[in-house]
Scaffold this active site. Structure first.
Site, mmCIF file in Angstrom:
data_model
loop_
_atom_site.group_PDB
_atom_site.id
_atom_site.type_symbol
_atom_site.label_atom_id
_atom_site.label_comp_id
_atom_site.label_asym_id
_atom_site.label_seq_id
_atom_site.Cartn_x
_atom_site.Cartn_y
_atom_site.Cartn_z
ATOM 1 N N PHE A 114 0.812 -1.221 0.000
ATOM 2 C CA PHE A 114 0.000 0.000 0.000
ATOM 3 C C PHE A 114 0.846 1.272 0.000
ATOM 4 O O PHE A 114 0.361 2.330 -0.373
ATOM 5 C CB PHE A 114 -0.983 0.003 1.178
ATOM 6 C CG PHE A 114 -0.507 0.718 2.405
ATOM 7 C CD1 PHE A 114 0.194 0.066 3.389
ATOM 8 C CD2 PHE A 114 -0.760 2.076 2.558
ATOM 9 C CE1 PHE A 114 0.640 0.738 4.513
ATOM 10 C CE2 PHE A 114 -0.317 2.754 3.683
ATOM 11 C CZ PHE A 114 0.390 2.090 4.649
ATOM 12 N N LYS A 115 2.125 1.186 0.369
ATOM 13 C CA LYS A 115 2.970 2.381 0.373
ATOM 14 C C LYS A 115 3.050 2.997 -1.037
ATOM 15 O O LYS A 115 3.283 4.189 -1.178
ATOM 16 C CB LYS A 115 4.367 2.053 0.884
ATOM 17 C CG LYS A 115 4.392 1.333 2.243
ATOM 18 C CD LYS A 115 4.833 2.196 3.347
ATOM 19 C CE LYS A 115 4.934 1.550 4.729
ATOM 20 N NZ LYS A 115 4.274 0.289 5.020
ATOM 21 N N ASP A 116 2.850 2.169 -2.065
ATOM 22 C CA ASP A 116 2.861 2.692 -3.441
ATOM 23 C C ASP A 116 1.762 3.731 -3.665
ATOM 24 O O ASP A 116 1.910 4.600 -4.522
ATOM 25 C CB ASP A 116 2.640 1.558 -4.458
ATOM 26 C CG ASP A 116 3.808 0.582 -4.504
ATOM 27 O OD1 ASP A 116 4.948 0.997 -4.260
ATOM 28 O OD2 ASP A 116 3.568 -0.617 -4.783
ATOM 29 N N LEU A 119 3.472 6.847 -2.216
ATOM 30 C CA LEU A 119 4.822 7.117 -2.730
ATOM 31 C C LEU A 119 4.824 7.384 -4.226
ATOM 32 O O LEU A 119 5.712 8.060 -4.734
ATOM 33 C CB LEU A 119 5.749 5.950 -2.404
ATOM 34 C CG LEU A 119 6.516 6.111 -1.094
ATOM 35 C CD1 LEU A 119 7.212 4.814 -0.726
ATOM 36 C CD2 LEU A 119 7.513 7.262 -1.159
#
Ligand SMILES: *Cc1c(COP(=O)(O)O)cnc(C)c1O
Length: 498
Positions: A114-116, A119
């Protein structure tokens, strides 16, 4: 639609109010506090209206309410460049119903976690933010990684104009898959360097470089400046609000909800960033009944939500959900600020206690502000049985972090009997954790390496290996620099040509 300008201020109260651009460029406040919006905008339009918007349209609508000093055309450019074919589905964040729950799949980006979601837009926001505050410098992102963050940051900054990214990783401290992901990274502006040392050495080296005034002066003369892609950057938090509103409006659109009524939201939590974004979406007017904070065996937040005491004085347990193996949840500070009635003195006091004693308690007044939250945790055994149960019952494969969330939701309904539509944040692809996932649904294979396990997981379940991982073992190596732990500064200078 834009009603009011939003400014940003530190949770520790020193220093003036600044624009969103400045908050994004600075990352963290000089007094050590986190930047928070001085008011949370409210969604005035009917939620039904939002149900017909695409992810990008909704992203613009929401981010435009927070990043009020960005030009519309610039913000749209950020969104178009972030949420493109890097994602393996045009929906960007699909909502999948299995049994009684809706899984909000946040793992369709470049690194399958989920950091994508945040980011992939941050580098573009940074690029315009620097322009908005009239700084004419190339941004240098420097980071030490224990594996996942480095790859996600590389992937997001790759080939973004006016930026440059340098990642240091411990040669023996990351998994084979993680190393492979990094050293095959494409992009003219990316550098990846292995250091002969452990993660702490890498982290300390980076801290020293950041503190090196001589270097900073040299950089400035040559048109460079450091910035941060850290998860406390407001430029990562705000984009995360979008997908909660997106998920809710998909339920409205699909008739899982006939009219706007409250839902529960479950978030597997580590640093408290993702669940804080859900809390902000609730404050913006999204109908939410409970925010369910799911922890693994590092259950500091469970204790805090149930007792009002935050106590980090315990050993870190290494679990199968490593992105949640955290004892100090840095984004909690933003929630504390809100429930204290925005009282920076109180926050300074609590954070000083946490720093010096490792523990703090909040009183009954502040505890009332936690009413929206329910905290629980899942043991390792429960995580594995949840993965198995979900696969056996629904042919649906979830990763270890998502399983923490699903297991905690089981505990919530069996304890409260309180059933309504529920959205579970699904934070990583099961293929990122093939050993634990395969071990849960069939057998543990100790001798095979992770590349092999990915293939076996695919054969066992019929799920296709995500393209992001598919040819990893045959991609060409593009980065082969290795340095001593006290050679990091020279590497940076060499890369910058100064
Ligand atoms: C980072 C991460 C989390 C925890 O999110 P926080 O914002 O730190 O609470 C959960 N799952 C995965 C897969 C992650 O990468």
């Amino acid at each position: 639609m834009r009603t009011e300008n939003v400014f940003y201020t530190s949770t520790r109260g020193k220093g003036k109010t600044i624009s969103s651009s400045e908050a994004i460029v600075r990352g963290i406040a000089d007094d050590g506090g986190l930047f928070v919006p001085d008011n949370i905008p409210y969604i005035e339009d009917g939620l039904e209206e939002l149900a017909s918007m695409t992810y990008k349209e909704l992203a613009f609508k929401i981010m435009d309410m927070f990043f009020t000093d960005f030009k519309d055309i610039d913000l749209k450019d950020c969104i178009n460049k972030a949420y493109d074919s890097k994602f393996d589905t045009p929906e960007i964040a699909p909502v999948v119903k299995k049994g009684d729950r809706h899984y909000l799949e946040l793992f369709h980006g470049a690194t399958l976690a989920f950091k994508d979601m945040a980011l992939s837009i941050l580098p573009h926001l940074l690029k315009y933010a620097v322009k908005n505050i009239s700084i004419d410098k190339k941004i240098v992102i420097l980071t030490a990684t224990s594996g996942d963050t480095g790859k996600a940051a590389l992937e997001s900054f790759a080939d973004v104009e006016n930026t440059l990214i340098i990642v240091f990783y411990p040669k023996e401290g990351v998994s084979k898959i993680q190393e492979r992901q990094m050293i095959t990274q494409q992009g003219e502006n990316t550098s990846v360097i292995a250091i002969k040392g452990n993660f702490d050495d890498a982290q300390n080296g980076v801290k020293k470089i950041f503190a090196d005034q001589g270097l900073k002066d040299d950089m400035s003369r040559n048109g460079f400046m450091f910035s941060s892609a850290n998860s406390i950057n407001i430029g990562r938090l705000i984009p995360q609000i979008v997908y909660y509103i997106y998920a809710y409006t998909r339920l409205l659109g699909s008739k899982s909800l006939n009219r706007p009524e409250p839902v529960d939201i479950v978030v597997p939590t580590g640093n408290f960033g993702n669940i804080l974004a859900a809390y902000y979406s609730y404050k913006m007017g999204l109908p939410v009944s409970r925010l369910i904070c799911a922890s693994n065996e590092n259950n500091v937040l469970y204790d805090f939500l149930n007792t009002g005491q935050y106590d980090r004085r315990r050993d870190l347990i290494l679990t199968s959900s490593p992105s949640m193996d955290i004892l100090v949840s840095s984004n909690l500070e933003r929630l504390l600020y809100d429930i204290s009635g925005q009282d920076p003195e109180r926050i300074n006091d609590l954070m000083e206690r946490l720093r010096s004693k490792g523990v703090f308690s909040i009183g009954t007044g502040m505890r009332q502000g936690l009413d929206k939250f329910y905290g629980q945790f899942a043991t390792e055994k429960e995580v594995f049985s949840t993965i198995k149960k979900t696969f056996d019952m629904h042919d649906y494969l979830i990763d270890t972090h998502t399983a923490v969330g699903s297991c905690v939701y089981d505990k919530y309904i069996s304890g409260s009997g309180d059933r309504r539509e529920v959205i579970i944040a699904s934070t990583a692809s099961p293929f990122k954790f093939p050993r634990a996932v395969l071990g849960s649904i069939s057998q543990r294979l100790e001798k095979e390496d992770d590349f092999k396990l990915i293939k076996i997981l695919s054969e066992t379940t019929g799920y296709k290996v995500p393209a992001q991982l598919a040819d990893l073992d045959t991609r060409p190596v593009l980065h082969d620099r290795v340095c001593e732990k006290d050679g990091m500064l020279d590497e940076v200078k060499d890369i910058l040509g100064i």
